[in-house]
Design a protein around this motif. Sequence first.
Motif, mmCIF file in Angstrom:
data_model
loop_
_atom_site.group_PDB
_atom_site.id
_atom_site.type_symbol
_atom_site.label_atom_id
_atom_site.label_comp_id
_atom_site.label_asym_id
_atom_site.label_seq_id
_atom_site.Cartn_x
_atom_site.Cartn_y
_atom_site.Cartn_z
ATOM 1 N N CYS A 236 0.850 -1.187 0.000
ATOM 2 C CA CYS A 236 0.000 0.000 0.000
ATOM 3 C C CYS A 236 0.886 1.238 0.000
ATOM 4 O O CYS A 236 2.104 1.132 0.214
ATOM 5 N N VAL A 237 0.273 2.385 -0.249
ATOM 6 C CA VAL A 237 0.993 3.662 -0.185
ATOM 7 C C VAL A 237 0.335 4.517 0.894
ATOM 8 O O VAL A 237 -0.893 4.629 0.939
ATOM 9 N N LEU B 52 1.403 1.850 -6.972
ATOM 10 C CA LEU B 52 -0.050 1.667 -6.929
ATOM 11 C C LEU B 52 -0.566 1.031 -8.211
ATOM 12 O O LEU B 52 -1.366 0.092 -8.180
ATOM 13 N N LEU C 134 -4.506 3.038 -1.265
ATOM 14 C CA LEU C 134 -3.915 4.350 -1.009
ATOM 15 C C LEU C 134 -4.511 4.888 0.289
ATOM 16 O O LEU C 134 -5.734 5.035 0.396
ATOM 17 N N SER D 162 -4.493 8.049 2.872
ATOM 18 C CA SER D 162 -4.098 9.458 2.896
ATOM 19 C C SER D 162 -4.289 10.028 4.308
ATOM 20 O O SER D 162 -5.357 9.887 4.895
ATOM 21 N N LEU E 188 -3.172 11.185 -7.284
ATOM 22 C CA LEU E 188 -2.967 9.735 -7.336
ATOM 23 C C LEU E 188 -4.285 8.987 -7.539
ATOM 24 O O LEU E 188 -4.323 7.970 -8.232
ATOM 25 N N GLU E 189 -5.357 9.493 -6.928
ATOM 26 C CA GLU E 189 -6.664 8.849 -7.136
ATOM 27 C C GLU E 189 -7.006 8.838 -8.630
ATOM 28 O O GLU E 189 -7.473 7.842 -9.170
ATOM 29 N N ALA F 71 -8.919 6.921 -2.281
ATOM 30 C CA ALA F 71 -8.069 6.829 -1.095
ATOM 31 C C ALA F 71 -8.917 6.597 0.149
ATOM 32 O O ALA F 71 -10.075 7.001 0.216
#
Lengths: 269, 269
Positions: free
Chosen positions: A121-122, A143, A151, A153, A177-178, A185
């Motif tokens: 995961c990030v 990702l 993700l 956040s 990123l989404e 996220a």
Amino acid sequence: MAERGWGWARAVRGLLLDVSGVLYDSGADGGVPIAGSAEAVRRIKASGLKLQLCTNETQATREHFVRKLRAMGFDVSVAEVTAPAPAACRLLRERGLRPHLLVHDDLVPEFAEIDKTNPNCVVLGDAAENFTYANLNEAFQLLIGMEKPVLISLGKGRYYKETDGLKLDVGAYMKALEYACDVQAEVVGKPAKRFFESALAELGVPAEQAIMIGDDIVSDVGGAQQCGMRALQVRTGKYRPSDEHHPEVKPDAYVNNLAEAVDIILQQL
Amino acid sequence: MAERGWGWARAVRGLLLDVSGVLYDSGADGGVPIAGSAEAVRRIKASGLKLQLCTNETQATREHFVRKLRAMGFDVSVAEVTAPAPAACRLLRERGLRPHLLVHDDLVPEFAEIDKTNPNCVVLGDAAENFTYANLNEAFQLLIGMEKPVLISLGKGRYYKETDGLKLDVGAYMKALEYACDVQAEVVGKPAKRFFESALAELGVPAEQAIMIGDDIVSDVGGAQQCGMRALQVRTGKYRPSDEHHPEVKPDAYVNNLAEAVDIILQQL
């Protein structure tokens, strides 16, 4: 703000305070306290009301953050801070997630005990200068290479105010990123309900006896109200006059600053 | 792709070709041509079909871009390139807009004739390494300070493929600024209808006699189809197998690469 119409404040037993924009304005120079806020924190404690700081601050560990606040004259302790990184660590452990961190260098120690090998995961924080093209690409590539990208956040703020102007917050990069990865996220931090519930648990007061005081109309005011709290917006920090015409969120009251909020609340008790 | 079911291709008089991912894969090393694509461009021209490159490339001026393509063996000229920057310049002039540019250094000369003093809008391109936190903040601060923020984005791609992997495209940063400033960007470039119409005008062929060939299911295929063109997706560049289950866009056909597309189209004539 007139003092009429504050009858509901008589039931209050605890306050949740946002920090940046309420206690102080952050900045590259460490930031400056907002006039009257340090004294207001002392008066809250002297009154017997409970107090918990509820912040989306992710540019430093809580220890470092509290040291900075104390140096500015705020009588607060680490236990009085609810912040996204510890909440994220709980979530990572619960779900066996191993994060790739895209966060501020000074936040990394909060994740010291977390397995970060072979990330699945990030975790995105307010990385500020670490938001380079290379670093955002690295998070993106991880990702997009996952079968089901995860993700996380730490907040979803649009921007915050520093002493030299408004600055992009983590939410802007979360949206980048989404969009790039076609994922949604998971937000840890305000305005997530679970995060406010943690803060209330640490405050030790039920939602209907707590007031949230913040400068962010959506994350602070809207988030707290959705948890059943009353919420005030201060006209400091990132507050903008257009907030008073927000299409969805209406604070229970506006106050010029934290000192005024505390004045009025203490008069009700 | 079988050759059955291509009867509609008999009416074709011109082709719009995407460039990155169709003619070549871009990269820090300048990129590498996709096998068979240079020969395919020669065969299109020899057949008498008209040809126009329709690209969202914003990392270089058209002159520089064409020089690079010619060095890779592609027989193309500047007049055969429809790109977002010149289209944006037309729009800026029409509306008296003075841009702050957040673009790749090599694109700046395309805006040489445009007044950039005292900016009243932001133009966002694929700035790559120029997408630092400081630069994105500067664009954000300009926008949030405008009474009615105007954000013009040169494309809205999510990512593109370079020789060393997928890279974030301008669309991700567009979303970041849209969210932070609560605005909607105006997109100049694919998939904007006006941009495809410019490309068709330069091609000199009406939509129903043109075919778009690209690797991007949304920007290339979806955008062209909404203008009344047929559109093929190549299985090169950023193509991913999951594109074949896209919930909204279905190409008129899939082809393995440009060479195969040209083979089949020329057989119909």
